[in-house]
Design an enzyme around this catalytic site. Structure first.
Site, PDB file in Angstrom:
ATOM      1  N   ARG A 228     -39.800   5.216 -42.651  1.00 20.32           N
ATOM      2  CA  ARG A 228     -40.425   4.918 -41.591  1.00 20.32           C
ATOM      3  C   ARG A 228     -41.362   6.082 -40.946  1.00 20.32           C
ATOM      4  NH1 ARG A 228     -36.350   4.319 -36.737  1.00 20.32           N
ATOM      5  NH2 ARG A 228     -36.123   1.749 -37.583  1.00 20.32           N
ATOM      6  N   TYR A 229     -40.649   7.480 -41.113  1.00 18.43           N
ATOM      7  CA  TYR A 229     -41.046   8.646 -40.534  1.00 18.43           C
ATOM      8  C   TYR A 229     -41.546   9.438 -42.170  1.00 18.43           C
ATOM      9  CZ  TYR A 229     -38.110   7.531 -36.738  1.00 18.43           C
ATOM     10  OH  TYR A 229     -37.555   6.883 -35.500  1.00 18.43           O
TER      11      TYR A 229
ATOM     12  N   ARG B 113     -39.012  12.187 -43.745  1.00 14.53           N
ATOM     13  CA  ARG B 113     -37.488  11.808 -43.942  1.00 14.53           C
ATOM     14  C   ARG B 113     -37.372  10.356 -44.334  1.00 14.53           C
ATOM     15  NH1 ARG B 113     -38.426  12.083 -38.573  1.00 14.53           N
ATOM     16  NH2 ARG B 113     -37.031  11.142 -37.011  1.00 14.53           N
TER      17      ARG B 113
ATOM     18  N   CYS C 181     -19.201  -1.100 -47.539  1.00 13.82           N
ATOM     19  CA  CYS C 181     -18.531  -0.285 -46.446  1.00 13.82           C
ATOM     20  C   CYS C 181     -17.173  -0.151 -46.603  1.00 13.82           C
ATOM     21  CB  CYS C 181     -18.978  -0.398 -45.092  1.00 13.82           C
ATOM     22  SG  CYS C 181     -20.501  -0.665 -44.689  1.00 13.82           S
TER      23      CYS C 181
ATOM     24  N   CYS D 289     -17.890  -3.216 -39.229  1.00 18.98           N
ATOM     25  CA  CYS D 289     -17.725  -2.892 -37.754  1.00 18.98           C
ATOM     26  C   CYS D 289     -18.661  -4.496 -37.204  1.00 18.98           C
ATOM     27  CB  CYS D 289     -18.818  -1.799 -37.362  1.00 18.98           C
ATOM     28  SG  CYS D 289     -18.647  -0.310 -38.094  1.00 18.98           S
TER      29      CYS D 289
ATOM     30  N   CYS E  21     -22.293  -4.004 -36.240  1.00 14.89           N
ATOM     31  CA  CYS E  21     -23.233  -3.239 -37.126  1.00 14.89           C
ATOM     32  C   CYS E  21     -24.557  -3.806 -36.959  1.00 14.89           C
ATOM     33  CB  CYS E  21     -22.801  -3.581 -38.406  1.00 14.89           C
ATOM     34  SG  CYS E  21     -23.982  -2.717 -39.578  1.00 14.89           S
TER      35      CYS E  21
ATOM     36  N   ARG F 274     -26.706  -3.611 -39.388  1.00 13.16           N
ATOM     37  CA  ARG F 274     -27.259  -4.033 -40.468  1.00 13.16           C
ATOM     38  C   ARG F 274     -26.337  -5.045 -40.960  1.00 13.16           C
ATOM     39  NH1 ARG F 274     -28.574   1.349 -42.540  1.00 13.16           N
ATOM     40  NH2 ARG F 274     -30.829   1.521 -41.884  1.00 13.16           N
TER      41      ARG F 274
ATOM     42  N   ASP G 241     -28.134  -1.956 -31.130  1.00 11.83           N
ATOM     43  CA  ASP G 241     -28.977  -2.674 -31.602  1.00 11.83           C
ATOM     44  C   ASP G 241     -29.277  -4.214 -31.573  1.00 11.83           C
ATOM     45  OD1 ASP G 241     -30.966  -0.506 -32.561  1.00 11.83           O
ATOM     46  OD2 ASP G 241     -29.517  -0.147 -34.300  1.00 11.83           O
TER      47      ASP G 241
ATOM     48  N   ASP H 274     -33.479   2.486 -30.588  1.00 11.78           N
ATOM     49  CA  ASP H 274     -34.295   2.353 -31.711  1.00 11.78           C
ATOM     50  C   ASP H 274     -35.194   1.157 -31.446  1.00 11.78           C
ATOM     51  OD1 ASP H 274     -35.192   2.325 -34.476  1.00 11.78           O
ATOM     52  OD2 ASP H 274     -33.459   2.908 -35.107  1.00 11.78           O
TER      53      ASP H 274
ATOM     54  N   LYS I 134     -37.059   5.545 -33.196  1.00  8.96           N
ATOM     55  CA  LYS I 134     -36.234   6.006 -32.337  1.00  8.96           C
ATOM     56  C   LYS I 134     -36.724   7.059 -31.023  1.00  8.96           C
ATOM     57  CE  LYS I 134     -32.231   6.244 -35.391  1.00  8.96           C
ATOM     58  NZ  LYS I 134     -32.942   5.646 -36.556  1.00  8.96           N
TER      59      LYS I 134
HETATM   60  C1  LIG Z   1     -32.495   6.425 -37.736  1.00 11.63           C
HETATM   61  C2  LIG Z   1     -33.338   6.902 -38.831  1.00 11.63           C
HETATM   62  C3  LIG Z   1     -33.900   7.955 -39.532  1.00 11.63           C
HETATM   63  C4  LIG Z   1     -33.371   9.201 -38.781  1.00 11.63           C
HETATM   64  O1  LIG Z   1     -33.700   9.563 -37.648  1.00 11.63           O
HETATM   65  P1  LIG Z   1     -33.403  10.873 -36.971  1.00 11.63           P
HETATM   66  O2  LIG Z   1     -33.983  10.736 -35.464  1.00 11.63           O
HETATM   67  O3  LIG Z   1     -34.002  11.853 -37.689  1.00 11.63           O
HETATM   68  O4  LIG Z   1     -31.726  10.957 -36.925  1.00 11.63           O
HETATM   69  C5  LIG Z   1     -34.777   7.971 -40.296  1.00 11.63           C
HETATM   70  N1  LIG Z   1     -35.274   6.797 -41.012  1.00 11.63           N
HETATM   71  C6  LIG Z   1     -35.137   5.599 -40.475  1.00 11.63           C
HETATM   72  C7  LIG Z   1     -35.885   4.449 -40.977  1.00 11.63           C
HETATM   73  C8  LIG Z   1     -34.024   5.534 -39.436  1.00 11.63           C
HETATM   74  O5  LIG Z   1     -33.891   4.495 -38.992  1.00 11.63           O
HETATM   75  S1  SF4 Z   2     -21.954   0.079 -38.746  1.00  5.86           S
HETATM   76 FE1  SF4 Z   2     -22.466  -1.200 -40.388  1.00  5.86          FE
HETATM   77  S2  SF4 Z   2     -23.358   0.048 -42.071  1.00  5.86           S
HETATM   78 FE2  SF4 Z   2     -21.815   1.452 -40.470  1.00  5.86          FE
HETATM   79  S3  SF4 Z   2     -19.973   1.434 -41.513  1.00  5.86           S
HETATM   80 FE3  SF4 Z   2     -19.881  -0.432 -39.977  1.00  5.86          FE
HETATM   81  S4  SF4 Z   2     -20.482  -2.071 -40.892  1.00  5.86           S
HETATM   82 FE4  SF4 Z   2     -20.906  -0.359 -42.337  1.00  5.86          FE
END
Ligand SMILES: *Cc1c(COP(=O)(O)O)cnc(C)c1O
Ligand code: SF4
Length: 351
Positions: free
Chosen positions: A90-91, A94, A103, A107, A110, A112, A271, A308, A315
């Site tokens: 996305r960025y 990184r 996992c 959670c 979560c 995801r 989220d 986010d 974010k």
């Molecule tokens: C959260 C996230 C990051 C990391 O973001 P930081 O602000 O650097 O911690 C990088 N890529 C994606 C797609 C993310 O969702």
């Molecule tokens: S938040 Fe989601 S990805 Fe992270 S440890 Fe919990 S279940 Fe796994």
């Protein structure tokens, strides 16, 4: 590469046998169990009995099937930014690399939750393609291993991935997001630490931790082993109703993290994942809590409160603004107690 090695409890019936659910609640959770992965490790089963704030994070609840119109399967737009399987980019500088969607613990809130679970390990060919993408994309300065939980991989498998990243010149740093130090601290053993420290690039470990009670003696010892090995440790927490939505709970959590040599990094606003409404705290309340911590807590212990943006826009800090421009080069500034002050920087007069 599944969670069986932790001897996790993975069904409502098993959680009822362990005393974490009423037996008559089990039939009502069949739909939740069908839809979402369940897993509670021995360490967290032990804690859940004594701490409702821990149990609430991991024991399934019937509310998980209540989906509000604002909630969505892909809350932060991972899919929109996935150039190859296992990567979210996305960025420019990184990206996320997800070697597994398993996992140690699942959670209930979560972000995801629609994708995590036991079946999601990248095949060798998919992993090669993901690493090839990183090698070919020179803007990538940092690789963030996430998932799922990368520390559920064997030390050997993790080491293979890190070793390849070490050979890519433009990748300067690696970050690993994990819940394993909290969920299964015994896994942070010599072999795993050797894998994390064998490469020449820095490997930061970001630990997901939401309540001070998660930092047991075993968890602190696991963090200590990593810190002593020179691994910089960060924490990511999620603001959760009924878990940590009070000034005291957050104060205790962030102090306990710093005392464990873990630097609080982000406090995430929850989220909009499906069926997580019972955990949602209003943004205004989150801002009030974070504002109350400013001034009360050492700056070292204060994470950034983060939203986010749904859909994949990225974010941003979610805290209330402390400075409002007054238009004539001066600002109205709010102090930690809530009083306001005029701030008139000289630069406005001399320019
Ligand atoms: C959260 C996230 C990051 C990391 O973001 P930081 O602000 O650097 O911690 C990088 N890529 C994606 C797609 C993310 O969702
Ligand atoms: S938040 Fe989601 S990805 Fe992270 S440890 Fe919990 S279940 Fe796994």
């Amino acid at each position: 590469m599944n969670h069986v090695p932790f001897r996790s409890l993975t069904t409502p019936a098993a959680l009822a046998d362990a005393g974490l659910l009423a037996a008559d609640a089990v039939p009502g959770l069949a739909g939740v169990a069908e839809r979402y992965a369940i897993g509670v490790t021995p360490a967290l089963v032990a804690l859940s009995g004594a701490h409702p704030a821990i149990a609430r994070q991991f024991v399934p609840a019937a509310e998980e099937l209540l989906v509000s119109p604002a909630e969505r399967a892909d809350p932060i737009g991972d899919h929109a930014h996935s150039p190859v399987k296992g990567i979210v980019h996305r960025y420019p500088d990184r990206l996320l690399l997800m070697p597994t969607l398993s996992c140690a613990v699942y959670c209930r809130f979560c972000f995801r939750r629609e994708s995590v679970g036991d079946a999601g390990v990248l095949s060798p060919a998919e992993m090669t393609a993901a690493l090839d993408y990183i090698r070919a994309t020179e803007s990538v300065w940092e690789v963030i291993l996430t998932g799922g939980d990368p520390l559920t991989l064997s030390a050997r498998r993790l080491s293979e991935i890190l070793t390849v990243l070490d050979t890519i010149p433009h990748v300067k740093t690696v970050r690993i997001h994990t819940r394993v130090p909290v969920a299964a601290p015994e896994r942070i053993d010599g072999g795993l630490i050797a894998a994390l420290t064998a490469i020449s690039k820095p490997v930061y470990v970001g630990i997901h931790c939401n309540h001070a009670a998660e930092l047991t003696a075993d968890v602190k010892a696991a963090c200590g082993r990593m810190a002593n090995a020179g691994i910089p440790l960060l924490a990511q927490s999620v603001l959760l109703k009924g878990v940590n939505d009070s000034v005291e709970a957050l104060d205790n959590l962030f102090r306990a993290l710093v005392e464990t040599r873990v630097r609080p990094y982000y406090l995430h606003h929850l989220d909009l994942a499906p069926g997580t409404g019972h955990f949602r705290v209003a943004v205004e309340e989150g801002q009030r809590l974070v504002q109350a911590l400013r001034g009360r807590l050492s700056g070292l212990a204060l994470p950034t409160y983060i939203l986010d943006i749904p859909g994949g826009a990225g974010k941003v800090p979610a805290g209330a603004a402390y400075m409002s421009p007054e238009g004539d080069g001066t600002f109205l500034v709010r102090d930690p107690q809530g009083s306001t002050h005029a701030y008139a920087p000289d630069i406005a007069k001399t320019s």
